[in-house]
Motif scaffolding. Structure first.
Motif, PDB file in Angstrom:
ATOM      1  N   MET A  61       0.821  -1.215   0.000  1.00 32.23           N
ATOM      2  CA  MET A  61       0.000   0.000   0.000  1.00 32.23           C
ATOM      3  C   MET A  61       0.859   1.271   0.000  1.00 32.23           C
ATOM      4  O   MET A  61       0.422   2.319  -0.471  1.00 32.23           O
ATOM      5  N   VAL A  62       2.064   1.171   0.543  1.00 28.10           N
ATOM      6  CA  VAL A  62       2.967   2.336   0.494  1.00 28.10           C
ATOM      7  C   VAL A  62       3.343   2.602  -0.959  1.00 28.10           C
ATOM      8  O   VAL A  62       3.286   3.735  -1.449  1.00 28.10           O
ATOM      9  N   ASN A  63       3.693   1.524  -1.637  1.00 24.40           N
ATOM     10  CA  ASN A  63       4.077   1.669  -3.036  1.00 24.40           C
ATOM     11  C   ASN A  63       2.903   2.151  -3.882  1.00 24.40           C
ATOM     12  O   ASN A  63       3.072   2.982  -4.778  1.00 24.40           O
ATOM     13  N   ALA A  64       1.699   1.637  -3.587  1.00 24.50           N
ATOM     14  CA  ALA A  64       0.515   2.033  -4.363  1.00 24.50           C
ATOM     15  C   ALA A  64       0.250   3.534  -4.200  1.00 24.50           C
ATOM     16  O   ALA A  64      -0.005   4.250  -5.168  1.00 24.50           O
ATOM     17  N   LEU A  65       0.341   4.020  -2.955  1.00 23.29           N
ATOM     18  CA  LEU A  65       0.088   5.449  -2.733  1.00 23.29           C
ATOM     19  C   LEU A  65       1.203   6.294  -3.351  1.00 23.29           C
ATOM     20  O   LEU A  65       0.945   7.361  -3.913  1.00 23.29           O
ATOM     21  N   TRP A  66       2.428   5.803  -3.272  1.00 27.81           N
ATOM     22  CA  TRP A  66       3.557   6.513  -3.895  1.00 27.81           C
ATOM     23  C   TRP A  66       3.317   6.637  -5.400  1.00 27.81           C
ATOM     24  O   TRP A  66       3.520   7.700  -5.992  1.00 27.81           O
TER      25      TRP A  66
ATOM     26  N   ILE B 283       8.004  12.305   0.451  1.00 27.92           N
ATOM     27  CA  ILE B 283       7.900  11.623   1.747  1.00 27.92           C
ATOM     28  C   ILE B 283       7.607  10.136   1.527  1.00 27.92           C
ATOM     29  O   ILE B 283       8.219   9.260   2.148  1.00 27.92           O
ATOM     30  N   LEU B 284       6.666   9.865   0.627  1.00 27.47           N
ATOM     31  CA  LEU B 284       6.329   8.460   0.348  1.00 27.47           C
ATOM     32  C   LEU B 284       7.521   7.720  -0.232  1.00 27.47           C
ATOM     33  O   LEU B 284       7.766   6.557   0.101  1.00 27.47           O
ATOM     34  N   GLY B 285       8.277   8.415  -1.073  1.00 26.08           N
ATOM     35  CA  GLY B 285       9.468   7.797  -1.659  1.00 26.08           C
ATOM     36  C   GLY B 285      10.475   7.395  -0.597  1.00 26.08           C
ATOM     37  O   GLY B 285      11.057   6.313  -0.651  1.00 26.08           O
TER      38      GLY B 285
ATOM     39  N   GLY C 200      12.964   2.839   2.545  1.00 27.62           N
ATOM     40  CA  GLY C 200      13.598   2.506   3.828  1.00 27.62           C
ATOM     41  C   GLY C 200      14.252   3.662   4.550  1.00 27.62           C
ATOM     42  O   GLY C 200      15.069   3.458   5.440  1.00 27.62           O
ATOM     43  N   ARG C 201      13.889   4.887   4.188  1.00 18.46           N
ATOM     44  CA  ARG C 201      14.492   6.044   4.865  1.00 18.46           C
ATOM     45  C   ARG C 201      13.435   6.865   5.608  1.00 18.46           C
ATOM     46  O   ARG C 201      13.654   8.021   5.932  1.00 18.46           O
ATOM     47  N   GLY C 202      12.296   6.244   5.860  1.00 16.63           N
ATOM     48  CA  GLY C 202      11.181   6.981   6.472  1.00 16.63           C
ATOM     49  C   GLY C 202      11.356   7.193   7.963  1.00 16.63           C
ATOM     50  O   GLY C 202      12.137   6.513   8.633  1.00 16.63           O
ATOM     51  N   ARG C 203      10.627   8.179   8.476  1.00 17.57           N
ATOM     52  CA  ARG C 203      10.609   8.457   9.926  1.00 17.57           C
ATOM     53  C   ARG C 203       9.162   8.363  10.379  1.00 17.57           C
ATOM     54  O   ARG C 203       8.249   8.680   9.611  1.00 17.57           O
ATOM     55  N   MET C 204       8.969   7.965  11.642  1.00 18.79           N
ATOM     56  CA  MET C 204       7.592   7.764  12.104  1.00 18.79           C
ATOM     57  C   MET C 204       6.779   9.059  12.007  1.00 18.79           C
ATOM     58  O   MET C 204       5.591   9.019  11.706  1.00 18.79           O
TER      59      MET C 204
ATOM     60  N   GLU D  94       3.887   1.901   9.043  1.00 20.89           N
ATOM     61  CA  GLU D  94       4.764   1.822  10.230  1.00 20.89           C
ATOM     62  C   GLU D  94       5.781   0.696  10.075  1.00 20.89           C
ATOM     63  O   GLU D  94       6.946   0.837  10.437  1.00 20.89           O
ATOM     64  N   TYR D  95       5.331  -0.432   9.526  1.00 21.67           N
ATOM     65  CA  TYR D  95       6.239  -1.574   9.320  1.00 21.67           C
ATOM     66  C   TYR D  95       7.386  -1.169   8.392  1.00 21.67           C
ATOM     67  O   TYR D  95       8.551  -1.487   8.627  1.00 21.67           O
ATOM     68  N   HIS D  96       7.017  -0.453   7.319  1.00 25.94           N
ATOM     69  CA  HIS D  96       8.025   0.023   6.357  1.00 25.94           C
ATOM     70  C   HIS D  96       9.083   0.877   7.048  1.00 25.94           C
ATOM     71  O   HIS D  96      10.281   0.756   6.790  1.00 25.94           O
ATOM     72  N   ILE D  97       8.597   1.778   7.919  1.00 25.68           N
ATOM     73  CA  ILE D  97       9.510   2.717   8.579  1.00 25.68           C
ATOM     74  C   ILE D  97      10.400   1.976   9.586  1.00 25.68           C
ATOM     75  O   ILE D  97      11.620   2.164   9.611  1.00 25.68           O
ATOM     76  N   THR D  98       9.783   1.091  10.384  1.00 28.94           N
ATOM     77  CA  THR D  98      10.534   0.391  11.423  1.00 28.94           C
ATOM     78  C   THR D  98      11.503  -0.630  10.834  1.00 28.94           C
ATOM     79  O   THR D  98      12.667  -0.722  11.250  1.00 28.94           O
TER      80      THR D  98
END
Lengths: 160, 435
Positions: free
Chosen positions: B320-325, B352-354, B359-363, B418-422
């Motif tokens: 879903m992260v990729n879909a929204l991106w 931000i989505l990118g 793998g560089r996201g912040r919560m 959250e899983y993506h970020i963690t």
């Protein structure tokens, strides 16, 4: 010498202009006609369109830079646009691009293949989501793409 | 299933684009009837039928037509919006490519109703095939007297011209379309004045979607009551389906029936994960929310919208992260750049989505996305800003001072973000195959 429309294209231009209450409204159709004749919209083509529509060149430039279908650079004989918006994206558009790059010998967004035949770009939604993944090559849509379908198409174009 | 096909009756018939074939199948019977009615009666008929625009906004068509000023001496224009650029939407293509005369008949009736003698079909530039088919059909209609001067001896004149766009999503927005038709960048105009008062070339103008403009053909042929009881609707079904495509079904058909009965269910027997029901700009539904009627009111009740009825169906292989991106890349690319919140905000969201996806996201990025979406929605000239913000953060919530209600990708699938970020990787481990 300044560029001119061919007699055949001139007829199309005149017809297009006749369909609107003013000349500027014929901008998009006339640019399409110009692109069919000259392959891409160079500065000289913009000057020709401006002359034809009796407008300043910057008005034409303003329009050309806004729309994605006007090629600002030369493209291959087969200009491949791979749709990568959601329906195509979740149905393998990225793999389609990789496979095409391998088959055509040119990277996506990096000009024309050495034989002059292919250029590949990613396109935003092309309105063919029900047949994803798909691509547009020049004027035509190729839908439900598989490796076998791409092999068949690219081999045919290479042998021409 | 089994409903009589009305809008797509000609699909699959050999040479369906040919005027003689259309006539053989009952075509051009509504136009002579319409020409015997008064324009006011036709507009009233559209009002009585309750038809709402099929392009996305769902505005009542008859009411839109009645906004034309009666005392303006300038010519009136009808613009058929065939730009069809909303991701997930491809229904008008079927009408234009398989049944162009139905479109022409609908345009002739609609033009007569609003007393316009000039109609442009603004078709997205990429639909070259559709434009060629329409041009040929228009010529046939001129030759048989359904277009041109004194149509069928009624004294009514009409010219139709196909106008190809050149690749810009925003030209599907009615004022962007008008600017584009005038030979300019498709920069939307501030409303008011609305196109009905000041439209193309400064004249009163009606802009309607293709599917909307074919409805009068069937309302005239079958009557208002039949229409209200049976309202046919086109649904564009795409994504992870066994049989994606354009389907005609009654307005209000259950979404799960469309997925399972019409489209043969989810491919490879996989599990349904989510559906975007109305073209990419509407809020996403989780699988458990999909038992819903596909109409304007039922979808609004579950916090989404019918929009253009472009259903994008996603199975359990979808990140879903990729879909929204993916969607935000679309909106960032297509923002016309005129309004700062949209021009900057769509790119911020994409960025931000990118970084989350890679793998560089912040919560704190999750709340930042919601805040950014809130700062775009409702703050732009046209709805492109809303269209980008709603998939991220849901529809406006009047109880929250017009802030978005948060009920879309970021909150409905928050655990995935959250899983993506963690974990700096995707929660979805089922590989997607392509052959």
């Amino acid at each position: 010498m300044a560029l001119e429309f061919s007699p055949e294209k001139k007829k199309e231009v005149d017809w297009a202009i006749s369909r609107y209450p003013n000349k500027q409204a014929a901008m998009l159709p006339v640019l399409h006609i110009a692109q069919y004749q000259f392959g891409y919209i160079s500065n000289e083509v913009m000057e020709l369109v401006a002359r034809t529509l009796e407008l300043p060149v910057n008005r034409v430039q303003d329009v050309v830079t806004f729309y994605t279908m006007y090629n600002k650079q030369p493209v291959g004989k087969y200009h491949i646009q791979v749709c990568h918006t959601l329906a195509c994206g979740i149905n393998g558009a990225a793999q389609v691009v990789n496979y095409l790059e391998e088959k055509c010998g040119v990277k996506c967004g990096e000009g024309i293949s050495k034989d002059g035949k292919f250029s590949i770009v990613k396109a935003e939604c092309l309105g063919s989501c029900g047949t994803a993944p798909m691509m547009q090559v020049n004027d035509d849509y190729y839908e439900g793409l598989t490796k076998a379908k791409i092999d068949e198409l690219v081999n045919k174009w290479k042998s021409e | 299933m089994g409903m009589e096909k009305v809008l797509t009756k000609m699909v699959g018939i050999e040479n369906s684009q040919n005027i003689d074939v259309y006539l053989k199948h009952g075509g051009y019977q509504a136009l002579p009837k319409a020409l015997k009615m008064t324009p006011d009666a036709l507009i009233q008929m559209m009002k009585d039928s309750g038809v709402r625009g099929r392009g996305g906004a769902g505005f009542p068509t008859g009411m839109k037509w009645s906004f034309l000023p009666k005392d303006n001496p300038k010519p009136r224009y009808l613009l058929c919006n065939a730009d069809e650029s909303e991701p997930g939407t491809f229904k008008d293509r079927v009408l234009m490519e398989d049944d162009p005369h139905q479109v022409i008949e609908g345009l002739a009736i609609s033009s007569f109703a609003i007393q316009s003698h000039t109609c442009y079909i603004y078709i997205r530039g990429e639909y070259v095939k559709g434009a060629k088919i329409l041009n040929k059909a228009i010529q046939e209609a001129y030759d048989k007297g359904y277009l041109g001067k004194n149509i069928l001896g009624s004294g009514f004149d009409l010219d139709i011209t196909v106008h190809r766009g050149a690749g810009a999503y925003i030209c599907g927005e009615e004022t962007g379309l008008i600017e584009s038709l005038e030979g300019k960048r498709g920069w939307p105009r501030i409303k008011p004045p609305f196109p009905a008062v000041y439209g193309v070339f400064g004249c009163p103008t009606i802009v309607n979607n293709v599917e909307t403009l074919v409805t009068p053909v069937h309302i005239i042929n079958r009557g208002v009551q039949w229409w209200k009881d049976n309202e046919p609707k086109l649904y564009c079904m795409s994504g992870h389906l066994n049989r994606p495509g354009t389907y005609e079904a009654k307005m209000g058909t259950n979404l799960l029936d469309l997925i399972n009965e019409y489209c043969g269910g989810i491919r490879h027997g996989r599990k349904l994960k989510a559906v975007i029901p109305g073209g990419s700009s509407v809020p996403v539904l989780r699988a458990e929310e999909c038992n819903v009627a596909m109409d304007f009111d039922a979808l609004a009740k579950v916090g989404s919208a019918l929009g253009s009825a472009g259903c994008m169906v996603m199975d359990e292989t979808t990140c879903m992260v990729n879909a929204l991106w993916n969607l935000l890349k679309f909106y960032a690319h297509e923002s016309c750049g005129q309004c700062t919140p949209c021009r900057e905000g769509t790119h911020w969201l994409e960025m931000i989505l990118g970084r989350i996806e890679t793998g560089r996201g912040r919560m704190e990025d999750l709340d930042l996305m919601l805040e950014t979406a809130n700062n775009i929605a409702g703050r732009t000239i046209c709805p492109l800003g809303d269209a980008a913000a709603w998939p991220v953060a849901g529809l406006p919530d009047r109880n929250k001072g017009n802030d978005l209600n948060g009920q879309s990708f970021v909150n409905k699938f928050r655990e995935e973000f959250e899983y993506h970020i963690t974990n700096k990787k995707c929660m979805v481990t089922i590989p997607h195959e392509w052959n």
